[in-house]
Design a protein around this motif. Structure first.
Motif, PDB file in Angstrom:
ATOM      1  N   THR A   1       0.842  -1.195   0.000  1.00  0.00           N
ATOM      2  CA  THR A   1       0.000   0.000   0.000  1.00  0.00           C
ATOM      3  C   THR A   1       0.883   1.253   0.000  1.00  0.00           C
ATOM      4  O   THR A   1       2.105   1.169   0.146  1.00  0.00           O
ATOM      5  N   CYS A   2       0.223   2.404  -0.147  1.00  0.00           N
ATOM      6  CA  CYS A   2       0.941   3.684  -0.253  1.00  0.00           C
ATOM      7  C   CYS A   2       0.257   4.709   0.645  1.00  0.00           C
ATOM      8  O   CYS A   2      -0.382   4.342   1.626  1.00  0.00           O
ATOM      9  N   HIS A   3       0.318   5.966   0.286  1.00  0.00           N
ATOM     10  CA  HIS A   3      -0.283   7.022   1.097  1.00  0.00           C
ATOM     11  C   HIS A   3      -1.659   7.415   0.564  1.00  0.00           C
ATOM     12  O   HIS A   3      -2.023   7.149  -0.588  1.00  0.00           O
ATOM     13  N   LEU A   4      -2.434   8.062   1.418  1.00  0.00           N
ATOM     14  CA  LEU A   4      -3.731   8.597   1.008  1.00  0.00           C
ATOM     15  C   LEU A   4      -3.539   9.643  -0.089  1.00  0.00           C
ATOM     16  O   LEU A   4      -2.487  10.277  -0.193  1.00  0.00           O
ATOM     17  N   ASN A   5      -4.585   9.837  -0.892  1.00  0.00           N
ATOM     18  CA  ASN A   5      -4.526  10.773  -2.019  1.00  0.00           C
ATOM     19  C   ASN A   5      -3.350  10.404  -2.926  1.00  0.00           C
ATOM     20  O   ASN A   5      -2.499  11.231  -3.263  1.00  0.00           O
TER      21      ASN A   5
ATOM     22  N   ILE B   1      -1.605   6.424   6.029  1.00  0.00           N
ATOM     23  CA  ILE B   1      -1.909   5.120   5.429  1.00  0.00           C
ATOM     24  C   ILE B   1      -3.321   4.630   5.753  1.00  0.00           C
ATOM     25  O   ILE B   1      -3.647   3.458   5.537  1.00  0.00           O
ATOM     26  N   GLY B   2      -4.160   5.517   6.263  1.00  0.00           N
ATOM     27  CA  GLY B   2      -5.562   5.173   6.483  1.00  0.00           C
ATOM     28  C   GLY B   2      -5.753   4.027   7.446  1.00  0.00           C
ATOM     29  O   GLY B   2      -5.102   3.937   8.489  1.00  0.00           O
ATOM     30  N   ARG B   3      -6.621   3.087   7.076  1.00  0.00           N
ATOM     31  CA  ARG B   3      -6.960   1.971   7.958  1.00  0.00           C
ATOM     32  C   ARG B   3      -5.804   1.022   8.214  1.00  0.00           C
ATOM     33  O   ARG B   3      -5.806   0.254   9.188  1.00  0.00           O
ATOM     34  N   PHE B   4      -4.783   1.053   7.352  1.00  0.00           N
ATOM     35  CA  PHE B   4      -3.643   0.145   7.551  1.00  0.00           C
ATOM     36  C   PHE B   4      -2.835   0.496   8.790  1.00  0.00           C
ATOM     37  O   PHE B   4      -1.962  -0.275   9.206  1.00  0.00           O
ATOM     38  N   GLU B   5      -3.125   1.649   9.399  1.00  0.00           N
ATOM     39  CA  GLU B   5      -2.491   1.990  10.663  1.00  0.00           C
ATOM     40  C   GLU B   5      -2.830   0.949  11.725  1.00  0.00           C
ATOM     41  O   GLU B   5      -2.047   0.694  12.649  1.00  0.00           O
ATOM     42  N   GLU B   6      -4.017   0.322  11.596  1.00  0.00           N
ATOM     43  CA  GLU B   6      -4.440  -0.705  12.561  1.00  0.00           C
ATOM     44  C   GLU B   6      -3.522  -1.924  12.532  1.00  0.00           C
ATOM     45  O   GLU B   6      -3.396  -2.652  13.515  1.00  0.00           O
ATOM     46  N   VAL B   7      -2.853  -2.127  11.400  1.00  0.00           N
ATOM     47  CA  VAL B   7      -2.023  -3.327  11.212  1.00  0.00           C
ATOM     48  C   VAL B   7      -0.618  -3.131  11.755  1.00  0.00           C
ATOM     49  O   VAL B   7       0.052  -4.085  12.155  1.00  0.00           O
ATOM     50  N   VAL B   8      -0.157  -1.886  11.793  1.00  0.00           N
ATOM     51  CA  VAL B   8       1.249  -1.581  12.057  1.00  0.00           C
ATOM     52  C   VAL B   8       1.750  -2.192  13.370  1.00  0.00           C
ATOM     53  O   VAL B   8       2.830  -2.781  13.420  1.00  0.00           O
ATOM     54  N   ASP B   9       0.985  -2.028  14.440  1.00  0.00           N
ATOM     55  CA  ASP B   9       1.433  -2.491  15.753  1.00  0.00           C
ATOM     56  C   ASP B   9       0.961  -3.909  16.095  1.00  0.00           C
ATOM     57  O   ASP B   9       1.176  -4.385  17.213  1.00  0.00           O
ATOM     58  N   LYS B  10       0.364  -4.553  15.123  1.00  0.00           N
ATOM     59  CA  LYS B  10      -0.160  -5.904  15.368  1.00  0.00           C
ATOM     60  C   LYS B  10       0.999  -6.901  15.485  1.00  0.00           C
ATOM     61  O   LYS B  10       1.947  -6.875  14.688  1.00  0.00           O
ATOM     62  N   GLU B  11       0.952  -7.744  16.480  1.00  0.00           N
ATOM     63  CA  GLU B  11       2.011  -8.731  16.693  1.00  0.00           C
ATOM     64  C   GLU B  11       2.081  -9.703  15.527  1.00  0.00           C
ATOM     65  O   GLU B  11       1.070 -10.164  15.006  1.00  0.00           O
ATOM     66  N   GLY B  12       3.323  -9.968  15.087  1.00  0.00           N
ATOM     67  CA  GLY B  12       3.521 -10.915  14.002  1.00  0.00           C
ATOM     68  C   GLY B  12       3.483 -10.306  12.618  1.00  0.00           C
ATOM     69  O   GLY B  12       3.642 -11.032  11.625  1.00  0.00           O
ATOM     70  N   VAL B  13       3.269  -8.983  12.514  1.00  0.00           N
ATOM     71  CA  VAL B  13       3.227  -8.327  11.210  1.00  0.00           C
ATOM     72  C   VAL B  13       4.607  -7.749  10.898  1.00  0.00           C
ATOM     73  O   VAL B  13       5.165  -6.973  11.673  1.00  0.00           O
TER      74      VAL B  13
END
Length: 533
Positions: A5-9, A79-91
Motif C-alpha cells: 500500500t501507499c499514502h492517502l490521495n 496510510i488510512g486503515r492500515f495503521e491498525e495493522v502496524v502495531d499488530k504482533e507478528g506483522v
C-alpha cells in the motif's frame, strides 16, 4: 497475507511504486488506502488496457495481514486503515520511501530509504540490479511515477539516479507519448477561477531575510488538484518559495513549494499534521478558521525558515573611522580618499555617531570645515550583534531609514553594514527573485515583464509616464538613459522613494534642453561645472 500500500490521495509515484513492489513481492496484494489524485483517476478511466490487479480495500481482511509493504510513505497518519495493522504482533513491515524523516514515521524490519526525486527510482534500481523482467506497459507506469514526482526532471529534488532510472525504463519500452499526455491537462473553469483568486490575494512577506509568497482562498465547493494550482502560481510569480491555504468544505488545505534550502516545506508543515519533502509538502487541517491557520503558518515560518547570512557575513571591516577631535574638513578629506559616503566617529572602540559625505561637503561650502565633527554627527542610530539575521538588518536599515548600521560586540565596533552591503546580500541570496537582478542581455522577455510589474506595483502612473517620456526623448537623440541610485535600490527593496536620478551616455545638459523642447512645460536648470541639469 502480504499487502502493498501507499499514502492517502495517491499520485503516480505511489501507483508506480506499488507496481514496482509487485515485482519484488509477486504474492502480495496491492491496495490503495483511500482517495486518488485526479490525474491518477483519469489514468484509470482513460487507460483501461492496463490491468494492474489493484484490489479494493474492503476486500482485504486486515486481521490476516502478515506483511505490510509500504511504498512512497512511512508516516502512520498517511496510510488510512492500515495503521491498525502496524502495531499488530507478528506483522512484518517493509518500507520503500524517498521522503525525509517525520515524527510519526513507522519503523520497519526492512527499510530502503533514499532522498531521490521519486520512490519509483529506488524500486526501479532494485529491479534493474536483480534482472527482473518489465513489460513496456509496466515500464510506462514506472516512468509516469518518476516524471510526475520530479516535475519532468525540473524539481530541485531531482537526482542523477532519477535520470538513470528513466533511461533504463525507456530502454524497456516506456511510452513517453503517454507519459506526456498524462502529465499535461487543461484546467477546469473552477480551477482557473481559484487560481485567479490565488493570484489576487498573493502577498510577499520577508521571513528571516527570505522572501516567501503567501496566498489564501476560500471555496464553497471542493476544487481538485490544488497542488497543481500552487505549482502554476509559483511559476507565474517567479518566486522561490510559496505557501497557499484553501478553505474547502470543512477543512483547510495547505500546500507549500520551495526551490531554496532555507525553506524546508516538509519540516514546516509537520506541526500542521502534514509533511513532505524539503521542496514540496502539504497538510489538511479540519475545523480551524482560515485566518487563524494563516497566522499559525506565519509563526511556523518565522521559527523554521533559516536566514542564510548574518551580520558578521555581510559587514565591512576593518572600519574606516575618525575620532571625535577630527574637523569637518578632515572628515571630508577622509570620505573622498576612501570613496565612501558615510564615516563613523569612534572613541576607544565605541561608536559615537556617523557623518555623511553630504553633510561634510555642505559644511565645507559654508566655511565650517574647522569645526569638530561632533557638532554635526548623527548620534541617533541602532546597532546589531554579529549574529543578527538579514531580516533584523533589513528592518534597521530600511524600516528605520538608517544610513549605516554598526555591528557591535562587547560594546566595541567590529564592522559596518551600509545600504549597499544589504542590497548586495539580497542580490546574492537565492531566495530573492532573480528576474530583478539578471542582465538584460540574458533575461529576455519574461524578466523584463516582471520588472515592469514591480514598477507598476510600486510607482504611480505619473512617475511611470515620466520615465517613459524620458525614454522616448533618449531614443530620438540616440542616448542611452538609465535610472540610477537610491531610487533603484529602494524599488528593489519595495521601499517608497520618488527622488529619481537619471544618467545619460552623452551630455546631460544637451539632453535636458532637448527634453524641454519636446515637453514645453518643463523647467530646466543647468550646472555647467558638473555637466548636470
Amino acid at each position: 497475507m502480504e499487502v502493498i500500500t501507499c499514502h492517502l490521495n495517491a499520485d503516480f509515484d505511489a501507483l508506480a511504486s506499488m507496481v514496482a513492489a509487485r515485482k519484488l513481492y509477486p504474492d502480495a496484494v496491492a491496495v490503495f488506502p483511500g482517495s486518488l489524485e485526479r490525474n491518477l483517476r483519469n489514468f484509470f478511466v482513460e487507460s483501461m488496457v492496463y490491468d494492474l490487479g489493484i484490489a479494493k480495500l474492503k476486500s482485504v481482511p486486515l486481521e490476516e495481514v502478515t506483511r505490510l509493504i509500504l511504498v512512497d510513505t512511512r508516516q502512520r497518519s498517511r496510510i488510512g486503515r492500515f495503521e491498525e495493522v502496524v502495531d499488530k504482533e507478528g506483522v512484518s513491515i517493509h518500507i520503500y520511501d524517498h521522503h525525509p524523516n517525520a515524527k510519526d514515521d513507522i519503523k520497519g524490519e526492512v527499510e530502503v530509504i533514499k532522498e531521490v526525486g521519486a520512490t519509483t527510482t529506488i524500486l526501479t534500481r532494485i529491479i534493474q540490479e536483480r534482472g527482473l523482467p518489465l513489460t513496456p506497459e509496466e515500464a510506462t507506469i514506472l516512468a509516469l511515477g518518476i516524471y510526475e514526482d520530479t516535475g519532468a526532471f525540473t524539481f530541485s529534488s531531482t537526482t542523477e539516479e532519477d535520470y538513470y532510472a528513466a533511461g533504463f525504463l525507456k530502454g524497456k519500452g516506456a511510452n513517453l507519448d503517454l507519459v506526456k499526455d498524462m502529465m499535461t491537462y487543461e484546467l477546469s473553469v473552477e480551477q482557473v477561477s481559484l487560481l485567479n483568486e490565488m493570484i489576487e490575494s498573493a502577498e510577499r512577506i520577508v521571513v528571516n531575510g527570505v522572501e516567501v509568497l503567501l496566498t489564501k482562498v476560500a471555496s464553497e465547493t471542493y476544487v481538485g488538484d490544488f497542488a497543481v494550482l500552487v505549482h502554476k502560481l509559483m511559476d507565474m510569480e517567479s518566486t522561490s518559495a510559496v505557501f497557499a491555504l484553501a478553505q474547502m468544505d470543512d477543512r483547510v488545505f495547505v500546500v507549500g513549494r520551495s526551490r531554496i534550502p532555507e525553506v524546508n516545506v516538509g519540516d514546516i508543515l509537520v506541526p500542521l499534521g502534514g509533511g513532505g519533502h524539503p521542496t514540496a509538502g502539504s497538510a489538511s487541517v479540519k475545523e480551524q478558521p482560515l485566518g487563524e491557520l494563516e497566522q499559525k503558518l506565519i509563526r511556523l515560518l518565522k521559527g523554521k525558515v533559516n536566514a542564510s547570512r548574518t551580520a558578521r557575513d555581510i559587514m565591512s571591516y576593518p572600519v574606516v573611522y575618525i575620532g571625535p577631535e577630527a574637523t569637518m574638513g578632515a572628515a571630508a578629506d577622509t570620505l573622498l580618499r576612501y570613496n565612501i559616503n558615510v564615516i563613523p566617529i569612534v572613541e576607544k572602540g565605541t561608536m559615537l555617531g556617523y557623518l555623511s559625505r553630504q553633510v561634510a561637503e555642505k559644511a565645507a561650502f559654508h566655511g565650517l570645515k574647522d569645526l569638530r565633527v561632533t557638532e554635526y554627527m548623527n548620534s541617533d542610530f541602532e546597532s546589531v550583534a554579529p549574529d543578527a539575521g538579514v531580516a533584523e538588518i533589513q528592518d534597521r536599515i530600511v524600516g528605520d531609514n538608517q544610513r549605516v548600521l554598526p555591528v557591535v560586540e562587547d560594546d566595541k565596533l567590529v564592522g559596518i553594514i551600509t545600504r549597499t552591503d544589504l542590497l548586495s546580500t539580497l542580490v546574492d541570496n537565492p531566495s530573492i527573485p532573480q528576474y530583478l537582478f539578471d542582465s538584460p542581455r540574458r533575461s529576455g522577455y519574461v524578466r523584463k515583464k516582471n520588472l515592469a510589474a514591480l514598477m507598476r506595483e510600486r510607482l504611480g502612473r505619473n512617475i511611470i509616464d515620466l520615465l517613459k517620456s524620458l525614454g522616448r526623448v533618449a531614443d530620438e537623440v540616440e542616448f542611452n538613459i538609465y535610472a540610477v541610485g537610491g531610487f533603484v535600490r529602494d524599488l528593489l527593496l519595495r521601499k517608497q522613494n520618488l527622488d529619481i536620478d537619471v544618467v545619460v551616455e552623452g551630455s546631460g545638459i544637451d539632453f535636458a534642453l532637448r527634453y524641454a523642447e519636446a515637453y514645453p512645460e518643463t523647467r530646466v536648470r543647468t550646472h555647467k561645472k558638473f555637466g548636470t541639469a
